[in-house]
Design a protein around this motif. Sequence first.
Motif, PDB file in Angstrom:
ATOM      1  N   LEU A 270       7.643  -0.684   9.582  1.00  0.00           N
ATOM      2  CA  LEU A 270       6.281  -0.210   9.374  1.00  0.00           C
ATOM      3  C   LEU A 270       5.277  -1.088  10.113  1.00  0.00           C
ATOM      4  O   LEU A 270       4.355  -0.589  10.760  1.00  0.00           O
ATOM      5  CB  LEU A 270       5.974  -0.176   7.885  1.00  0.00           C
ATOM      6  N   GLU A 271       5.474  -2.393  10.049  1.00  0.00           N
ATOM      7  CA  GLU A 271       4.583  -3.313  10.768  1.00  0.00           C
ATOM      8  C   GLU A 271       4.632  -3.052  12.272  1.00  0.00           C
ATOM      9  O   GLU A 271       3.595  -2.988  12.931  1.00  0.00           O
ATOM     10  CB  GLU A 271       4.972  -4.760  10.483  1.00  0.00           C
ATOM     11  N   LYS A 272       5.812  -2.868  12.799  1.00  0.00           N
ATOM     12  CA  LYS A 272       5.983  -2.596  14.232  1.00  0.00           C
ATOM     13  C   LYS A 272       5.287  -1.297  14.632  1.00  0.00           C
ATOM     14  O   LYS A 272       4.614  -1.221  15.648  1.00  0.00           O
ATOM     15  CB  LYS A 272       7.475  -2.522  14.556  1.00  0.00           C
ATOM     16  N   VAL A 273       5.423  -0.262  13.800  1.00  0.00           N
ATOM     17  CA  VAL A 273       4.797   1.032  14.071  1.00  0.00           C
ATOM     18  C   VAL A 273       3.276   0.904  14.050  1.00  0.00           C
ATOM     19  O   VAL A 273       2.586   1.397  14.945  1.00  0.00           O
ATOM     20  CB  VAL A 273       5.272   2.082  13.038  1.00  0.00           C
ATOM     21  N   LEU A 274       2.737   0.244  13.045  1.00  0.00           N
ATOM     22  CA  LEU A 274       1.281   0.117  12.915  1.00  0.00           C
ATOM     23  C   LEU A 274       0.656  -0.633  14.100  1.00  0.00           C
ATOM     24  O   LEU A 274      -0.478  -0.362  14.470  1.00  0.00           O
ATOM     25  CB  LEU A 274       0.910  -0.566  11.599  1.00  0.00           C
TER      26      LEU A 274
ATOM     27  N   MET B 165       0.829  -1.191   0.000  1.00  0.00           N
ATOM     28  CA  MET B 165       0.000   0.000   0.000  1.00  0.00           C
ATOM     29  C   MET B 165       0.873   1.255   0.000  1.00  0.00           C
ATOM     30  O   MET B 165       0.639   2.159  -0.783  1.00  0.00           O
ATOM     31  CB  MET B 165      -0.920  -0.022   1.214  1.00  0.00           C
ATOM     32  N   PHE B 166       1.849   1.301   0.874  1.00  0.00           N
ATOM     33  CA  PHE B 166       2.688   2.498   0.976  1.00  0.00           C
ATOM     34  C   PHE B 166       3.472   2.742  -0.314  1.00  0.00           C
ATOM     35  O   PHE B 166       3.609   3.875  -0.753  1.00  0.00           O
ATOM     36  CB  PHE B 166       3.623   2.399   2.178  1.00  0.00           C
ATOM     37  N   LEU B 167       3.966   1.686  -0.928  1.00  0.00           N
ATOM     38  CA  LEU B 167       4.698   1.849  -2.183  1.00  0.00           C
ATOM     39  C   LEU B 167       3.777   2.263  -3.319  1.00  0.00           C
ATOM     40  O   LEU B 167       4.201   2.982  -4.224  1.00  0.00           O
ATOM     41  CB  LEU B 167       5.436   0.558  -2.534  1.00  0.00           C
ATOM     42  N   SER B 168       2.518   1.863  -3.282  1.00  0.00           N
ATOM     43  CA  SER B 168       1.586   2.233  -4.353  1.00  0.00           C
ATOM     44  C   SER B 168       1.347   3.738  -4.416  1.00  0.00           C
ATOM     45  O   SER B 168       1.007   4.267  -5.462  1.00  0.00           O
ATOM     46  CB  SER B 168       0.250   1.497  -4.188  1.00  0.00           C
TER      47      SER B 168
ATOM     48  N   GLN C  90       3.802   5.806  -3.444  1.00  0.00           N
ATOM     49  CA  GLN C  90       5.181   6.285  -3.517  1.00  0.00           C
ATOM     50  C   GLN C  90       5.708   6.836  -2.193  1.00  0.00           C
ATOM     51  O   GLN C  90       6.419   7.844  -2.160  1.00  0.00           O
ATOM     52  CB  GLN C  90       5.323   7.314  -4.641  1.00  0.00           C
ATOM     53  N   TRP C  91       5.347   6.162  -1.096  1.00  0.00           N
ATOM     54  CA  TRP C  91       5.881   6.532   0.217  1.00  0.00           C
ATOM     55  C   TRP C  91       7.078   5.645   0.514  1.00  0.00           C
ATOM     56  O   TRP C  91       6.983   4.418   0.490  1.00  0.00           O
ATOM     57  CB  TRP C  91       4.827   6.368   1.300  1.00  0.00           C
ATOM     58  N   GLU C  92       8.188   6.262   0.822  1.00  0.00           N
ATOM     59  CA  GLU C  92       9.436   5.575   1.092  1.00  0.00           C
ATOM     60  C   GLU C  92       9.313   4.557   2.235  1.00  0.00           C
ATOM     61  O   GLU C  92       9.993   3.536   2.243  1.00  0.00           O
ATOM     62  CB  GLU C  92      10.527   6.606   1.417  1.00  0.00           C
ATOM     63  N   SER C  93       8.449   4.808   3.195  1.00  0.00           N
ATOM     64  CA  SER C  93       8.304   3.890   4.333  1.00  0.00           C
ATOM     65  C   SER C  93       7.871   2.496   3.892  1.00  0.00           C
ATOM     66  O   SER C  93       8.055   1.537   4.629  1.00  0.00           O
ATOM     67  CB  SER C  93       7.325   4.452   5.362  1.00  0.00           C
ATOM     68  N   GLY C  94       7.334   2.355   2.692  1.00  0.00           N
ATOM     69  CA  GLY C  94       6.974   1.046   2.170  1.00  0.00           C
ATOM     70  C   GLY C  94       8.173   0.151   1.935  1.00  0.00           C
ATOM     71  O   GLY C  94       8.037  -1.060   1.812  1.00  0.00           O
ATOM     72  N   ASN C  95       9.364   0.729   1.910  1.00  0.00           N
ATOM     73  CA  ASN C  95      10.592  -0.048   1.752  1.00  0.00           C
ATOM     74  C   ASN C  95      11.114  -0.584   3.084  1.00  0.00           C
ATOM     75  O   ASN C  95      12.125  -1.278   3.102  1.00  0.00           O
ATOM     76  CB  ASN C  95      11.680   0.799   1.079  1.00  0.00           C
TER      77      ASN C  95
END
Length: 72
Positions: free
Chosen positions: A16-20, A1-4, A6-11
């Motif tokens: 990201l999983e830990k934050v969510l 979702m984040f990469l779709s 174009q958010w760098e956090s998707g990398n």
Amino acid sequence: MFLSVQWESGNRLERLEKVLLHYEAVFSAWDENRLAGLLAVMDDGTMTAYVHYLLVHPRYQGYGVGSCLPGI
């Protein structure tokens, strides 16, 4: 979702999983087995809450997906 969108956090999926997992609430919108939107809400436990992430996959933008997520 984040990469779709174009958010760098998707990398950084592990981070990201830990934050969510630490958000007060995370809501998602699905089109069968495809993630269409994501909303993450943080709050202070007493009075203040805010939307930290609201993402809608480009394929679903313009169809009201974001406005259908709780709290929007």
